[in-house]
Design an enzyme around this catalytic site. Sequence first.
Site, PDB file in Angstrom:
ATOM      1  N   ASN A 103     -16.323 -12.119 -36.762  1.00 54.12           N
ATOM      2  CA  ASN A 103     -15.726 -10.586 -35.480  1.00 54.12           C
ATOM      3  C   ASN A 103     -14.351 -11.423 -34.783  1.00 54.12           C
ATOM      4  OD1 ASN A 103     -16.356 -10.727 -33.108  1.00 54.12           O
ATOM      5  ND2 ASN A 103     -17.658 -11.926 -32.197  1.00 54.12           N
ATOM      6  N   TRP A 104     -13.460 -10.505 -34.957  1.00 53.63           N
ATOM      7  CA  TRP A 104     -12.575 -10.392 -34.535  1.00 53.63           C
ATOM      8  C   TRP A 104     -12.030 -10.858 -33.191  1.00 53.63           C
ATOM      9  CZ3 TRP A 104      -8.638  -6.932 -37.837  1.00 53.63           C
ATOM     10  CH2 TRP A 104      -9.055  -7.080 -39.305  1.00 53.63           C
ATOM     11  N   LYS A 105     -13.248 -10.467 -32.328  1.00 57.55           N
ATOM     12  CA  LYS A 105     -13.098 -10.036 -30.910  1.00 57.55           C
ATOM     13  C   LYS A 105     -11.837  -9.470 -29.968  1.00 57.55           C
ATOM     14  CE  LYS A 105     -15.268 -14.854 -30.784  1.00 57.55           C
ATOM     15  NZ  LYS A 105     -16.229 -16.065 -29.708  1.00 57.55           N
ATOM     16  N   HIS A 154     -24.048 -10.774 -28.202  1.00 60.10           N
ATOM     17  CA  HIS A 154     -22.593 -11.268 -28.305  1.00 60.10           C
ATOM     18  C   HIS A 154     -22.715 -12.374 -26.891  1.00 60.10           C
ATOM     19  CE1 HIS A 154     -19.401 -14.019 -28.563  1.00 60.10           C
ATOM     20  NE2 HIS A 154     -19.447 -13.931 -30.208  1.00 60.10           N
ATOM     21  N   GLU A 169     -19.904 -13.774 -25.374  1.00 63.95           N
ATOM     22  CA  GLU A 169     -19.084 -12.616 -24.680  1.00 63.95           C
ATOM     23  C   GLU A 169     -20.027 -11.662 -23.761  1.00 63.95           C
ATOM     24  OE1 GLU A 169     -16.290 -13.380 -27.445  1.00 63.95           O
ATOM     25  OE2 GLU A 169     -16.368 -15.709 -26.948  1.00 63.95           O
ATOM     26  N   GLU A 197     -25.482 -18.302 -31.800  1.00 62.41           N
ATOM     27  CA  GLU A 197     -25.000 -18.696 -31.883  1.00 62.41           C
ATOM     28  C   GLU A 197     -24.839 -19.408 -30.282  1.00 62.41           C
ATOM     29  OE1 GLU A 197     -21.707 -16.102 -33.607  1.00 62.41           O
ATOM     30  OE2 GLU A 197     -21.597 -15.180 -31.792  1.00 62.41           O
ATOM     31  N   GLY A 229     -15.856 -20.900 -29.751  1.00 58.32           N
ATOM     32  CA  GLY A 229     -14.402 -21.662 -29.341  1.00 58.32           C
ATOM     33  C   GLY A 229     -13.816 -22.338 -29.015  1.00 58.32           C
ATOM     34  N   SER A 285     -17.676 -21.567 -33.644  1.00 60.08           N
ATOM     35  CA  SER A 285     -17.106 -22.976 -34.200  1.00 60.08           C
ATOM     36  C   SER A 285     -16.939 -23.648 -35.823  1.00 60.08           C
ATOM     37  CB  SER A 285     -16.307 -24.436 -33.566  1.00 60.08           C
ATOM     38  OG  SER A 285     -16.171 -23.950 -32.195  1.00 60.08           O
ATOM     39  N   GLY A 342     -15.797 -16.117 -35.742  1.00 61.67           N
ATOM     40  CA  GLY A 342     -15.200 -15.975 -34.642  1.00 61.67           C
ATOM     41  C   GLY A 342     -14.008 -16.311 -35.326  1.00 61.67           C
ATOM     42  N   GLY A 343     -12.809 -17.032 -34.926  1.00 56.75           N
ATOM     43  CA  GLY A 343     -11.544 -17.766 -34.053  1.00 56.75           C
ATOM     44  C   GLY A 343     -10.871 -17.924 -36.677  1.00 56.75           C
TER      45      GLY A 343
HETATM   46  P1  PGA Z   1     -15.747 -19.366 -33.302  1.00 55.70           P
HETATM   47  O1  PGA Z   1     -16.826 -17.584 -32.803  1.00 55.70           O
HETATM   48  O2  PGA Z   1     -16.413 -18.863 -34.947  1.00 55.70           O
HETATM   49  O3  PGA Z   1     -14.561 -18.805 -32.806  1.00 55.70           O
HETATM   50  O4  PGA Z   1     -17.013 -20.047 -32.250  1.00 55.70           O
HETATM   51  C1  PGA Z   1     -17.788 -17.102 -33.014  1.00 55.70           C
HETATM   52  C2  PGA Z   1     -18.420 -16.396 -32.775  1.00 55.70           C
HETATM   53  O5  PGA Z   1     -18.194 -15.894 -30.945  1.00 55.70           O
HETATM   54  O6  PGA Z   1     -19.133 -15.453 -33.111  1.00 55.70           O
END
Ligand code: PGA
Length: 254
Positions: free
Chosen positions: A9-11, A95, A97, A167, A173, A212, A233-234
């Site tokens: 998930n590149w966001k 998600h 966010e 999640e 993050g 994470s 994500g990251g």
């Molecule tokens: P993260 O994000 O791996 O950077 O914690 C995961 C996500 O939000 O899908």
Amino acid sequence: MRGRLVAGNWKSNGNLASNQRLLEQVRAEAPRLRGVECAVCVPYPYLFQTQQLLAGTAVAWGGQDVSQFGVGAYTGAVTAAMLLEFGCRYAIVGHSERRGIFGESDAVVAAKFDAALTGGLTPILCVGETLQEREAGVTETVVGRQLDAVIGKAGIAALGKAVVAYEPVWAIGTGKTATPEQAQAVHAFIRGRIAAGDAAVAAELRILYGGSVKAANAAQLFAMRDIDGGLIGGASLAAEEFMAICRAAGTVTV
Ligand code: PGA
């Protein structure tokens, strides 16, 4: 036997030049993966580039959101049909966010899930509790409510064509990963909740863990009985790290 999936998930990250490097590396490494499907969910403007670079490879791609509506006067919204035109297999919905920053309710998430599915995409439905909710002991209440909203709208059978991602918001993050045991407990709860409606759907459902995940902790998480992969994500922004996570979810060949 349910398959394994690791989805990036590149966001809101990337640009044409960095995407090209990342996707070329992912594409080059992917043929060595065994027993795991690899996917990237990219920002909408980069779907064309992603399609150009990944078409014909084993790597799938998708959007990070989808409109709950069809075509029409919905400024800024991107429909499932548009995502399909760019070869998407997946769309992330719900998600944290989107729920938190953009104020999406359970009902909106359920409508997006339904729109993705009926539009021919595989929704990756995200659920998870905040730190406050975990500390208040209401993790299962929150996750149960988020699942029930979708089941109520789309029906239990719809989950058979979807992916769920657990999640915990406090792990996203933050560098604070849920322990494998903490994650497993919620994954087992999710599978049980769905099994109450349809045992066969629950048995085949892929439930990803997100929050994470990195190469260093992936194998322990993926070793848990109800964890079928990850939403990353990251760590999905660096090809080597991301591919190491994919390898940890599958079986490695050299
Ligand atoms: P993260 O994000 O791996 O950077 O914690 C995961 C996500 O939000 O899908």
